[in-house]
Motif scaffolding. Structure first.
Motif, PDB file in Angstrom:
ATOM      1  N   UNK A 185       5.388  32.569  49.449  1.00  0.00           N
ATOM      2  CA  UNK A 185       6.847  32.499  49.367  1.00  0.00           C
ATOM      3  C   UNK A 185       7.293  31.838  48.070  1.00  0.00           C
ATOM      4  N   UNK A 186       8.360  32.390  47.469  1.00  0.00           N
ATOM      5  CA  UNK A 186       8.983  31.810  46.272  1.00  0.00           C
ATOM      6  C   UNK A 186      10.485  32.054  46.363  1.00  0.00           C
ATOM      7  N   UNK A 187      11.262  30.980  46.280  1.00  0.00           N
ATOM      8  CA  UNK A 187      12.713  31.062  46.445  1.00  0.00           C
ATOM      9  C   UNK A 187      13.381  30.416  45.248  1.00  0.00           C
ATOM     10  N   UNK A 188      14.269  31.172  44.574  1.00  0.00           N
ATOM     11  CA  UNK A 188      15.076  30.597  43.501  1.00  0.00           C
ATOM     12  C   UNK A 188      16.129  29.684  44.115  1.00  0.00           C
ATOM     13  N   UNK A 189      16.187  28.436  43.615  1.00  0.00           N
ATOM     14  CA  UNK A 189      17.064  27.447  44.233  1.00  0.00           C
ATOM     15  C   UNK A 189      17.902  26.735  43.190  1.00  0.00           C
ATOM     16  N   UNK A 190      18.855  26.004  43.734  1.00  0.00           N
ATOM     17  CA  UNK A 190      19.690  25.126  42.923  1.00  0.00           C
ATOM     18  C   UNK A 190      19.667  23.749  43.567  1.00  0.00           C
ATOM     19  N   UNK A 191      19.325  22.724  42.777  1.00  0.00           N
ATOM     20  CA  UNK A 191      19.270  21.350  43.281  1.00  0.00           C
ATOM     21  C   UNK A 191      20.594  20.672  42.957  1.00  0.00           C
ATOM     22  N   UNK A 192      21.261  20.165  43.978  1.00  0.00           N
ATOM     23  CA  UNK A 192      22.558  19.529  43.812  1.00  0.00           C
ATOM     24  C   UNK A 192      22.357  18.050  43.484  1.00  0.00           C
ATOM     25  N   UNK A 193      22.365  17.756  42.206  1.00  0.00           N
ATOM     26  CA  UNK A 193      22.126  16.393  41.740  1.00  0.00           C
ATOM     27  C   UNK A 193      23.448  15.695  41.445  1.00  0.00           C
ATOM     28  N   UNK A 194      23.339  14.393  41.117  1.00  0.00           N
ATOM     29  CA  UNK A 194      24.544  13.648  40.744  1.00  0.00           C
ATOM     30  C   UNK A 194      25.116  14.101  39.422  1.00  0.00           C
ATOM     31  N   UNK A 195      24.327  14.830  38.602  1.00  0.00           N
ATOM     32  CA  UNK A 195      24.788  15.303  37.292  1.00  0.00           C
ATOM     33  C   UNK A 195      25.183  16.779  37.332  1.00  0.00           C
ATOM     34  N   UNK A 196      25.141  17.381  38.506  1.00  0.00           N
ATOM     35  CA  UNK A 196      25.451  18.807  38.612  1.00  0.00           C
ATOM     36  C   UNK A 196      24.287  19.551  39.235  1.00  0.00           C
ATOM     37  N   UNK A 197      24.370  20.873  39.205  1.00  0.00           N
ATOM     38  CA  UNK A 197      23.327  21.703  39.781  1.00  0.00           C
ATOM     39  C   UNK A 197      22.219  21.958  38.757  1.00  0.00           C
ATOM     40  N   UNK A 198      20.975  21.911  39.279  1.00  0.00           N
ATOM     41  CA  UNK A 198      19.818  22.189  38.433  1.00  0.00           C
ATOM     42  C   UNK A 198      19.003  23.283  39.093  1.00  0.00           C
ATOM     43  N   UNK A 199      18.688  24.308  38.336  1.00  0.00           N
ATOM     44  CA  UNK A 199      17.959  25.444  38.887  1.00  0.00           C
ATOM     45  C   UNK A 199      16.459  25.190  38.878  1.00  0.00           C
ATOM     46  N   UNK A 200      15.803  25.808  39.863  1.00  0.00           N
ATOM     47  CA  UNK A 200      14.365  25.718  39.964  1.00  0.00           C
ATOM     48  C   UNK A 200      13.840  26.743  40.951  1.00  0.00           C
ATOM     49  N   UNK A 201      12.588  26.589  41.349  1.00  0.00           N
ATOM     50  CA  UNK A 201      11.941  27.509  42.277  1.00  0.00           C
ATOM     51  C   UNK A 201      11.177  26.690  43.314  1.00  0.00           C
ATOM     52  N   UNK A 202      11.350  27.069  44.569  1.00  0.00           N
ATOM     53  CA  UNK A 202      10.579  26.451  45.653  1.00  0.00           C
ATOM     54  C   UNK A 202       9.473  27.414  46.041  1.00  0.00           C
ATOM     55  N   UNK A 203       8.228  26.951  45.965  1.00  0.00           N
ATOM     56  CA  UNK A 203       7.083  27.790  46.307  1.00  0.00           C
ATOM     57  C   UNK A 203       6.270  27.133  47.414  1.00  0.00           C
ATOM     58  N   UNK A 204       5.752  27.973  48.324  1.00  0.00           N
ATOM     59  CA  UNK A 204       4.883  27.460  49.369  1.00  0.00           C
ATOM     60  C   UNK A 204       3.512  27.132  48.824  1.00  0.00           C
ATOM     61  N   UNK A 205       2.820  26.214  49.498  1.00  0.00           N
ATOM     62  CA  UNK A 205       1.485  25.820  49.055  1.00  0.00           C
ATOM     63  C   UNK A 205       0.536  25.751  50.250  1.00  0.00           C
ATOM     64  N   UNK A 206      -0.747  25.888  49.965  1.00  0.00           N
ATOM     65  CA  UNK A 206      -1.767  25.851  51.010  1.00  0.00           C
ATOM     66  C   UNK A 206      -1.942  24.423  51.515  1.00  0.00           C
ATOM     67  N   UNK A 207      -1.608  24.190  52.778  1.00  0.00           N
ATOM     68  CA  UNK A 207      -1.831  22.898  53.406  1.00  0.00           C
ATOM     69  C   UNK A 207      -0.955  21.771  52.914  1.00  0.00           C
ATOM     70  N   UNK A 208       0.080  22.060  52.107  1.00  0.00           N
ATOM     71  CA  UNK A 208       0.963  21.032  51.559  1.00  0.00           C
ATOM     72  C   UNK A 208       2.418  21.460  51.717  1.00  0.00           C
ATOM     73  N   UNK A 209       3.355  20.511  51.637  1.00  0.00           N
ATOM     74  CA  UNK A 209       4.770  20.885  51.669  1.00  0.00           C
ATOM     75  C   UNK A 209       5.115  21.771  50.477  1.00  0.00           C
ATOM     76  N   UNK A 210       6.185  22.552  50.570  1.00  0.00           N
ATOM     77  CA  UNK A 210       6.585  23.388  49.426  1.00  0.00           C
ATOM     78  C   UNK A 210       6.828  22.549  48.173  1.00  0.00           C
TER      79      UNK A 210
END
Length: 287
Positions: A185-210
């Protein structure tokens, strides 16, 4: 010459009369001796000699009675315990049915609230049938399929509206949903920070949190920042809650921060989900 003389043997009547006379004489003698007290020492001796035997027999009879009563009581207690166990099992089953019905009602109420909050979206409720939560695959099966109008790639949400995953394999009466924690799994995301939105990607991992990747170090993300879908890539609509940022680390030599994402959807405890039917994923071609 005189021959041998023969004396006739006493007959049965004579022997019986003789035995009777002897018995009568013995009885008379016993009565006489008893009246004179001559038999008291013998009677006392007999009582003393028989007393231990009588006491042992009495105790044995009491022990035997107690043993029989003990067996009867034990059987009675076993029957009572079995009846109590069956009653306890019945009450537990009844309580489980009531709790399940209560949970199901609460789930339906939350689903109704979510539908009411998203009137523009078509949502189909589904129940989770099975789960595969191994290190190499993270997926759940739902009780809706192509006969219910579902298609591969459709978005699946939790009862609270958080992102669960996408439909990966479709059958007439059920479907398999790949979770956001799956290594594929790979999801394009936006992180809502105190300085605004920051783009990134959330990817699944084997045996670990995304993993939260490709977020610039200067974005200033912190633990607890919300992570939502950005809508980039065409596979997810924007604004769906994915989770929160955790374990954020920034290294001077790395232009991107390292972080994990804690999914907001209770992926290991899913019972009911919603399939978003009004959003059509887009497969973008290469530029």
């Amino acid at each position: 010459m005189v021959g041998p003389s023969f004396q006739p043997e006493p007959g049965p009547v004579f022997r019986w009369a003789l035995w009777l006379l002897g018995a009568l004489a013995l009885a008379v003698l016993s009565m006489f001796l008893s009246e004179k007290g001559a038999l008291d020492p013998l009677r006392a001796l007999t009582l003393r000699a028989s007393a231990p035997v009588s006491l042992a027999l009495r105790e044995a009879s009491l022990d035997l009675g107690a043993l029989v009563d003990g067996f009867a009581r034990r059987n009675e207690l076993a029957s009572e315990n079995e009846a109590l166990r069956q009653e306890l099992e019945r009450l537990r089953a009844e309580l489980a049915r009531r709790e399940d019905a209560s949970q199901r009602l609460a789930e339906l109420e939350r689903l109704l609230q979510l539908k009411s909050s998203r009137p523009q979206d078509g949502l189909v409720g589904a129940r989770v049938l099975a789960a595969e939560m191994g290190p190499l695959r993270q997926a759940v099966a739902i009780d809706r399929g192509s006969d219910d109008g579902l298609r591969e790639g459709m978005i699946v949400l939790s009862e609270g509206g958080s992102l669960v995953g996408t439909i990966a394999r479709l059958y007439p009466d059920h479907a398999w949903v790949t979770l956001v924690t799956d290594p594929r799994s790979a999801v394009n995301v936006s992180v809502q920070t105190g300085q605004g939105d920051a783009r990134g990607v959330v990817t699944g991992r084997v045996g670990l949190p995304p993993s939260l990747e490709l977020v610039p170090r200067e974005a200033g993300i912190e633990d607890g920042d919300l992570v939502v879908t950005s809508g980039l890539g065409g596979k997810y609509p924007p604004g769906l809650l994915v989770g929160v940022a955790r374990s954020v680390r920034a290294h001077p030599q790395n232009p991107f921060v390292q972080a994990q994402v804690e999914p907001s959807a209770p992926l290991s405890r899913l019972r009911t989900v919603l399939v978003l039917t009004t959003f059509t994923p887009t497969d973008l071609g290469a530029p």
